[in-house]
Design a protein around this motif. Structure first.
Motif, PDB file in Angstrom:
ATOM      1  N   MET A   1      34.904  59.064 -22.556  1.00 14.88           N
ATOM      2  CA  MET A   1      33.743  59.232 -21.662  1.00 14.88           C
ATOM      3  C   MET A   1      33.713  60.660 -21.111  1.00 14.88           C
ATOM      4  O   MET A   1      34.718  61.144 -20.589  1.00 14.88           O
ATOM      5  N   ASP A   2      32.578  61.364 -21.278  1.00 17.08           N
ATOM      6  CA  ASP A   2      32.506  62.745 -20.802  1.00 17.08           C
ATOM      7  C   ASP A   2      32.390  62.785 -19.277  1.00 17.08           C
ATOM      8  O   ASP A   2      32.232  61.764 -18.607  1.00 17.08           O
ATOM      9  N   LYS A   3      32.477  64.010 -18.733  1.00 13.49           N
ATOM     10  CA  LYS A   3      32.525  64.177 -17.275  1.00 13.49           C
ATOM     11  C   LYS A   3      31.274  63.631 -16.602  1.00 13.49           C
ATOM     12  O   LYS A   3      31.341  63.006 -15.538  1.00 13.49           O
ATOM     13  N   PHE A   4      30.100  63.859 -17.205  1.00 11.49           N
ATOM     14  CA  PHE A   4      28.853  63.378 -16.621  1.00 11.49           C
ATOM     15  C   PHE A   4      28.881  61.856 -16.478  1.00 11.49           C
ATOM     16  O   PHE A   4      28.532  61.310 -15.423  1.00 11.49           O
ATOM     17  N   GLU A   5      29.266  61.155 -17.517  1.00 15.24           N
ATOM     18  CA  GLU A   5      29.300  59.689 -17.494  1.00 15.24           C
ATOM     19  C   GLU A   5      30.323  59.169 -16.492  1.00 15.24           C
ATOM     20  O   GLU A   5      30.111  58.147 -15.836  1.00 15.24           O
ATOM     21  N   VAL A   6      31.454  59.891 -16.374  1.00 15.74           N
ATOM     22  CA  VAL A   6      32.477  59.496 -15.401  1.00 15.74           C
ATOM     23  C   VAL A   6      31.913  59.579 -13.986  1.00 15.74           C
ATOM     24  O   VAL A   6      32.085  58.662 -13.177  1.00 15.74           O
ATOM     25  N   LEU A   7      31.229  60.691 -13.693  1.00 14.64           N
ATOM     26  CA  LEU A   7      30.650  60.868 -12.359  1.00 14.64           C
ATOM     27  C   LEU A   7      29.561  59.840 -12.090  1.00 14.64           C
ATOM     28  O   LEU A   7      29.495  59.246 -11.007  1.00 14.64           O
ATOM     29  N   LYS A   8      28.705  59.613 -13.072  1.00 15.39           N
ATOM     30  CA  LYS A   8      27.613  58.654 -12.908  1.00 15.39           C
ATOM     31  C   LYS A   8      28.152  57.242 -12.707  1.00 15.39           C
ATOM     32  O   LYS A   8      27.679  56.496 -11.824  1.00 15.39           O
ATOM     33  N   THR A   9      29.146  56.863 -13.508  1.00 17.27           N
ATOM     34  CA  THR A   9      29.721  55.525 -13.402  1.00 17.27           C
ATOM     35  C   THR A   9      30.348  55.303 -12.025  1.00 17.27           C
ATOM     36  O   THR A   9      30.174  54.249 -11.407  1.00 17.27           O
ATOM     37  N   THR A  10      31.054  56.318 -11.533  1.00 14.11           N
ATOM     38  CA  THR A  10      31.675  56.222 -10.210  1.00 14.11           C
ATOM     39  C   THR A  10      30.611  56.076  -9.135  1.00 14.11           C
ATOM     40  O   THR A  10      30.750  55.277  -8.198  1.00 14.11           O
ATOM     41  N   TYR A  11      29.538  56.838  -9.275  1.00 11.41           N
ATOM     42  CA  TYR A  11      28.476  56.806  -8.270  1.00 11.41           C
ATOM     43  C   TYR A  11      27.791  55.449  -8.215  1.00 11.41           C
ATOM     44  O   TYR A  11      27.267  55.046  -7.172  1.00 11.41           O
ATOM     45  N   LEU A  12      27.790  54.746  -9.323  1.00 13.48           N
ATOM     46  CA  LEU A  12      27.135  53.440  -9.389  1.00 13.48           C
ATOM     47  C   LEU A  12      28.011  52.297  -8.882  1.00 13.48           C
ATOM     48  O   LEU A  12      27.531  51.176  -8.717  1.00 13.48           O
ATOM     49  N   GLU A  13      29.298  52.589  -8.653  1.00 10.85           N
ATOM     50  CA  GLU A  13      30.206  51.527  -8.224  1.00 10.85           C
ATOM     51  C   GLU A  13      29.822  51.007  -6.845  1.00 10.85           C
ATOM     52  O   GLU A  13      29.585  51.783  -5.919  1.00 10.85           O
ATOM     53  N   LYS A  14      29.809  49.700  -6.696  1.00  8.22           N
ATOM     54  CA  LYS A  14      29.391  49.069  -5.441  1.00  8.22           C
ATOM     55  C   LYS A  14      30.294  49.471  -4.279  1.00  8.22           C
ATOM     56  O   LYS A  14      29.823  49.726  -3.162  1.00  8.22           O
ATOM     57  N   SER A  15      31.587  49.545  -4.523  1.00  2.55           N
ATOM     58  CA  SER A  15      32.519  49.888  -3.450  1.00  2.55           C
ATOM     59  C   SER A  15      32.254  51.300  -2.915  1.00  2.55           C
ATOM     60  O   SER A  15      32.345  51.551  -1.702  1.00  2.55           O
TER      61      SER A  15
ATOM     62  N   ILE B   1      29.247  53.000  -3.024  1.00  2.00           N
ATOM     63  CA  ILE B   1      27.972  52.999  -2.288  1.00  2.00           C
ATOM     64  C   ILE B   1      28.107  52.277  -0.958  1.00  2.00           C
ATOM     65  O   ILE B   1      27.583  52.720   0.070  1.00  2.00           O
ATOM     66  N   ASP B   2      28.826  51.132  -0.943  1.00  2.00           N
ATOM     67  CA  ASP B   2      29.000  50.378   0.304  1.00  2.00           C
ATOM     68  C   ASP B   2      29.704  51.227   1.354  1.00  2.00           C
ATOM     69  O   ASP B   2      29.336  51.197   2.543  1.00  2.00           O
ATOM     70  N   ASN B   3      30.715  51.962   0.943  1.00  2.00           N
ATOM     71  CA  ASN B   3      31.446  52.827   1.875  1.00  2.00           C
ATOM     72  C   ASN B   3      30.545  53.926   2.434  1.00  2.00           C
ATOM     73  O   ASN B   3      30.546  54.204   3.651  1.00  2.00           O
ATOM     74  N   ILE B   4      29.750  54.524   1.554  1.00  2.00           N
ATOM     75  CA  ILE B   4      28.847  55.592   1.989  1.00  2.00           C
ATOM     76  C   ILE B   4      27.783  55.042   2.936  1.00  2.00           C
ATOM     77  O   ILE B   4      27.433  55.681   3.940  1.00  2.00           O
ATOM     78  N   GLN B   5      27.278  53.858   2.640  1.00  4.37           N
ATOM     79  CA  GLN B   5      26.267  53.241   3.512  1.00  4.37           C
ATOM     80  C   GLN B   5      26.853  52.948   4.894  1.00  4.37           C
ATOM     81  O   GLN B   5      26.167  53.113   5.923  1.00  4.37           O
ATOM     82  N   ASP B   6      28.100  52.523   4.956  1.00  2.00           N
ATOM     83  CA  ASP B   6      28.759  52.279   6.247  1.00  2.00           C
ATOM     84  C   ASP B   6      28.856  53.567   7.065  1.00  2.00           C
ATOM     85  O   ASP B   6      28.603  53.568   8.280  1.00  2.00           O
ATOM     86  N   ILE B   7      29.202  54.652   6.399  1.00  4.42           N
ATOM     87  CA  ILE B   7      29.302  55.941   7.091  1.00  4.42           C
ATOM     88  C   ILE B   7      27.928  56.406   7.545  1.00  4.42           C
ATOM     89  O   ILE B   7      27.757  56.952   8.644  1.00  4.42           O
ATOM     90  N   ARG B   8      26.908  56.169   6.701  1.00  2.05           N
ATOM     91  CA  ARG B   8      25.533  56.538   7.077  1.00  2.05           C
ATOM     92  C   ARG B   8      25.133  55.881   8.387  1.00  2.05           C
ATOM     93  O   ARG B   8      24.547  56.524   9.265  1.00  2.05           O
ATOM     94  N   LEU B   9      25.464  54.606   8.542  1.00  2.73           N
ATOM     95  CA  LEU B   9      25.092  53.877   9.757  1.00  2.73           C
ATOM     96  C   LEU B   9      25.838  54.403  10.986  1.00  2.73           C
ATOM     97  O   LEU B   9      25.281  54.446  12.081  1.00  2.73           O
TER      98      LEU B   9
END
Length: 370
Positions: free
Chosen positions: A1-15, A17-25
């Motif tokens: 998996m190339d670097k772009f796909e690695v970054l995209k896959t990580t960004y899509l992980e629920k854990s 996004i959930d962490n970032i949403q908690d910090i946003r609040l």
């Protein structure tokens, strides 16, 4: 998996996004406290704070456009990639503080800096006020890059007209998806639009800073935001009396609250949801009887104004509503006796009918005056 796909896959992980949403609040809550502090100084700022976590589409576009794919040294350990993104993507979380007027942007920016310097945000925060605020289009934007426990965010401060213009410029020029041979012409047009909006901003500020009550200001803004639609639909230019009549009839607290909501939504470029009016039927007068007394065109103008903030209704329903609200006002007074035999009294019916007509004779021209 190339670097772009690695970054995209990580960004899509629920854990992730959930962490970032908690910090946003958490950050949102602290910024709302700042807004409350500013409001105490009677600075024209909206209480609603806009926020978002960058979408995956926007994330993918940015890491390509900024060449992060090649310049970022992404950790090999997959468990550390999410932390790496949060720490290195400047505007992972975005906040927008909305204010009334263009001149207030700089004022709120300085207030935010003082609030931070005074330590009111807490030790978890780092805010950078030394960034260049000059955009490529030559305009100043008041924004602050921040970090909360190794997670990046950005705060923008925008007035209503700047916000509206910025959305157009950003979507149609800055992020236009297709080649456009007229792009330079569009840039010139958007600059002219900005000048017009900025002039309107100054006019609104002049109105606001005059000795107006909050209710008078809301009514003035409502007129400014709606009169063009009424002019175009009814082919009439002079509307001052019609709006005054509208405000005289629709003067209850609930009506004023709906007008205020409409104005607030317009100022922050939010879609307004029309309210449904409860239509009561009068036993005193029919809509036909009402229409026979007045020139329909006069009623149609008020009808158009009303349908801007209320769900679309036909003319008969609108007239039923006009009759009923004055009827209820009249019968709430001691002038009429609402006993069970009330509607058996033709004289009292006639008196009430005359009371209704007496109100609208002030607002609509009679048919015989054509």
């Amino acid at each position: 998996m190339d670097k772009f796909e690695v970054l995209k896959t990580t960004y899509l992980e629920k854990s992730f996004i959930d962490n970032i949403q908690d910090i946003r609040l958490i950050i949102e809550k602290d910024l709302i406290e700042f807004i409350k502090d500013v409001k105490q100084e009677k600075i024209k700022i909206f209480e609603n704070l806009e926020s978002r976590v960058k979408s995956v589409e926007s994330f993918c576009e940015k890491i390509k456009r900024k060449n992060y794919i090649n310049t970022w040294e992404v950790p090999e350990d997959k468990n550390l990639i999410g932390e790496f993104i949060a720490k290195n993507l400047p505007d992972l979380i975005g906040f927008r503080i909305n204010c009334f007027f263009y001149d207030d942007e700089e004022l709120i920016y300085k207030k935010l800096k003082n609030y931070y310097v005074d330590g009111k945000f807490g030790k978890e925060y780092y805010l950078n006020f030394d960034e260049n605020t000059q955009q490529s289009n030559g305009h100043t934007i008041y924004k602050v890059s921040g970090n909360y426990n190794e997670i990046n965010f950005e705060i923008q401060i925008k007035c209503s007209v700047h916000n509206i213009w910025g959305e157009v410029e950003h979507s149609r020029i800055y992020k236009s998806e297709h080649y456009d041979p007229k792009i330079n012409s569009k840039k010139s047009i958007t600059e002219e639009v900005f000048k017009i909006l900025k002039s309107s901003d100054q006019q609104l500020k002049t109105i606001f800073e005059e000795d107006y009550s909050s209710e008078e200001l809301i009514k003035s803004l409502f007129y400014k935001f709606t009169q063009e639609d009424v002019v175009n639909s009814e082919n009439i230019k002079i509307l001052s009396n019609h709006y005054q009549y509208f405000f005289n009839v629709f003067n209850s607290e609930s009506h004023l609250e709906n007008i205020k909501t409409f104005v607030s939504d317009k100022l922050v470029n939010k879609r307004y949801s029309p309210v449904k009016l409860e239509i009561g039927k009068s036993e005193i007068m029919t809509s036909s009887e009402f229409l026979n007394r007045y020139i329909p065109f006069e009623i149609e103008i008020m009808h158009k104004i009303v349908c801007i903030i209320y769900e679309e209704m036909n003319m008969d329903d609108f007239i039923e509503y006009l009759i009923k609200i004055i009827e209820e006002q009249a019968t709430s007074q001691d002038e009429f006796d609402l006993e069970e035999d009330f509607f058996d009294s033709e004289s009292e019916k006639e008196d009430l009918k005359n009371s209704i007509f007496a109100v609208y004779d002030n607002y609509f021209k009679k048919s015989e005056e054509k």
